[in-house]
Design a protein around this motif. Structure first.
Motif, short mmCIF file in Angstrom:
data_model
loop_
_atom_site.label_atom_id
_atom_site.label_comp_id
_atom_site.label_asym_id
_atom_site.label_seq_id
_atom_site.Cartn_x
_atom_site.Cartn_y
_atom_site.Cartn_z
N VAL A 26 0.97 -0.77 0.16
CA VAL A 26 0.04 -0.03 0.16
C VAL A 26 0.90 1.41 -0.04
N ALA A 27 2.05 1.05 0.74
CA ALA A 27 2.78 2.47 0.78
C ALA A 27 3.64 2.25 -0.36
N ALA A 28 4.33 1.40 -0.83
CA ALA A 28 4.88 1.87 -2.15
C ALA A 28 3.72 2.22 -3.33
N PHE A 29 2.48 1.66 -3.45
CA PHE A 29 1.13 1.78 -4.57
C PHE A 29 1.21 3.22 -3.96
N GLY A 30 0.81 3.87 -3.30
CA GLY A 30 0.17 5.55 -3.17
C GLY A 30 2.02 6.45 -3.40
N LEU A 31 3.21 5.67 -2.80
CA LEU A 31 4.28 6.52 -3.29
C LEU A 31 4.40 7.03 -4.63
N ARG A 32 4.42 5.62 -5.53
CA ARG A 32 4.25 6.16 -6.85
C ARG A 32 3.11 6.45 -7.69
N PHE A 33 1.95 6.20 -7.21
CA PHE A 33 1.18 6.72 -7.73
C PHE A 33 -0.18 8.25 -7.12
N TRP A 34 0.59 8.67 -6.57
CA TRP A 34 0.53 10.23 -5.67
C TRP A 34 1.05 11.15 -6.74
N ASP A 35 -0.22 12.15 -6.73
CA ASP A 35 0.34 13.07 -7.67
C ASP A 35 1.00 12.72 -9.28
N ALA A 118 14.04 -11.04 3.18
CA ALA A 118 12.82 -11.27 1.31
C ALA A 118 12.28 -9.29 1.77
N LEU A 119 11.63 -9.99 2.69
CA LEU A 119 10.77 -8.46 4.03
C LEU A 119 11.68 -7.56 3.83
N ALA A 120 13.02 -7.33 4.14
CA ALA A 120 13.79 -6.34 4.04
C ALA A 120 14.22 -5.98 2.47
N ALA A 121 14.55 -6.84 1.71
CA ALA A 121 14.35 -6.29 0.33
C ALA A 121 13.17 -5.84 -0.58
N SER A 122 12.17 -6.50 -0.14
CA SER A 122 11.05 -5.96 -0.28
C SER A 122 10.78 -4.22 0.33
N ALA A 123 11.70 -3.48 1.82
CA ALA A 123 10.89 -2.56 1.76
C ALA A 123 11.99 -1.45 1.59
#
Length: 190
Positions: A26-35, A118-123
């Motif tokens: 959700v954070a990645a989606f928001g950062l990439r699509f916001w504005d 894997a979680l660290a890589a995704s973050a």
């Protein structure tokens, strides 16, 4: 037909790990699509958007090595079609989708990286300023990154499991990478 009810009945257990991945996505989606359409197109973006718009208008596609492979043009033209037109925002939607998908890819490599790895890589991918920039930039770089990481994952999983679907996936990703950018020759050599 028998598999559809089973697929629709898929239940993911709500663990801390599942929750962490959901938050990252959700954070990645928001950062990439916001504005996304707030700034004017960069010169390279404008070229890609223009030739994609020409394709969207039905004027065809003619390859130019200066602009790299056809994948991005057909993808952006498809986005224009689905969005009902072209704008600074819609020109950047396709790379934003791929940038968001890149965040999820380490999950497919969890057996090799471990849960924490894997979680660290995704973050790191989700919050990397460089990857965020290219995820919001209408050029071929983010597609090449997704295809290359996907290729690495498929090859490692094939080595570990010896299932042919990973070779087929690797071949498809390699073909898409060649249709995206010429740097794939270097990737293939490596």
């Amino acid at each position: 037909a028998r598999r559809l009810p089973r697929a629709l009945a898929l239940r993911l257990p709500l663990t801390r790990e599942t929750f962490a991945y959901a938050v990252l996505f959700v954070a990645a989606f928001g950062l990439r699509f916001w504005d996304l359409g707030s700034r004017a197109l960069h010169h390279d973006e404008s070229l890609h958007a223009y030739y994609s718009y020409q394709l969207f208008q039905g004027n065809g596609y003619e390859h130019s090595p200066l602009l790299h492979g056809p994948f991005q043009f057909f993808g952006m033209a498809l986005t224009f079609f689905l969005a009902g037109g072209a704008s600074d925002y819609t020109a950047r939607v396709f790379p934003a989708v791929f940038g968001t998908a890149l965040v999820v890819l380490p999950l497919l490599f969890r057996n090799h990286l471990g849960r924490t790895g894997a979680l660290a890589a995704s973050a790191l991918i989700a919050f990397s300023p460089t990857l965020l920039y290219y995820s919001r930039f209408a050029r071929e770089d983010i597609y090449a990154a997704v295809f290359t990481l996907g290729l690495v994952i498929c090859l490692w999983r094939y080595i570990a499991e010896r299932k042919p679907q990973y070779l087929y996936g690797a071949a498809a990703l390699l073909a898409l990478a060649f249709a995206t950018k010429e740097t794939t020759f270097i990737t293939a050599a490596i």
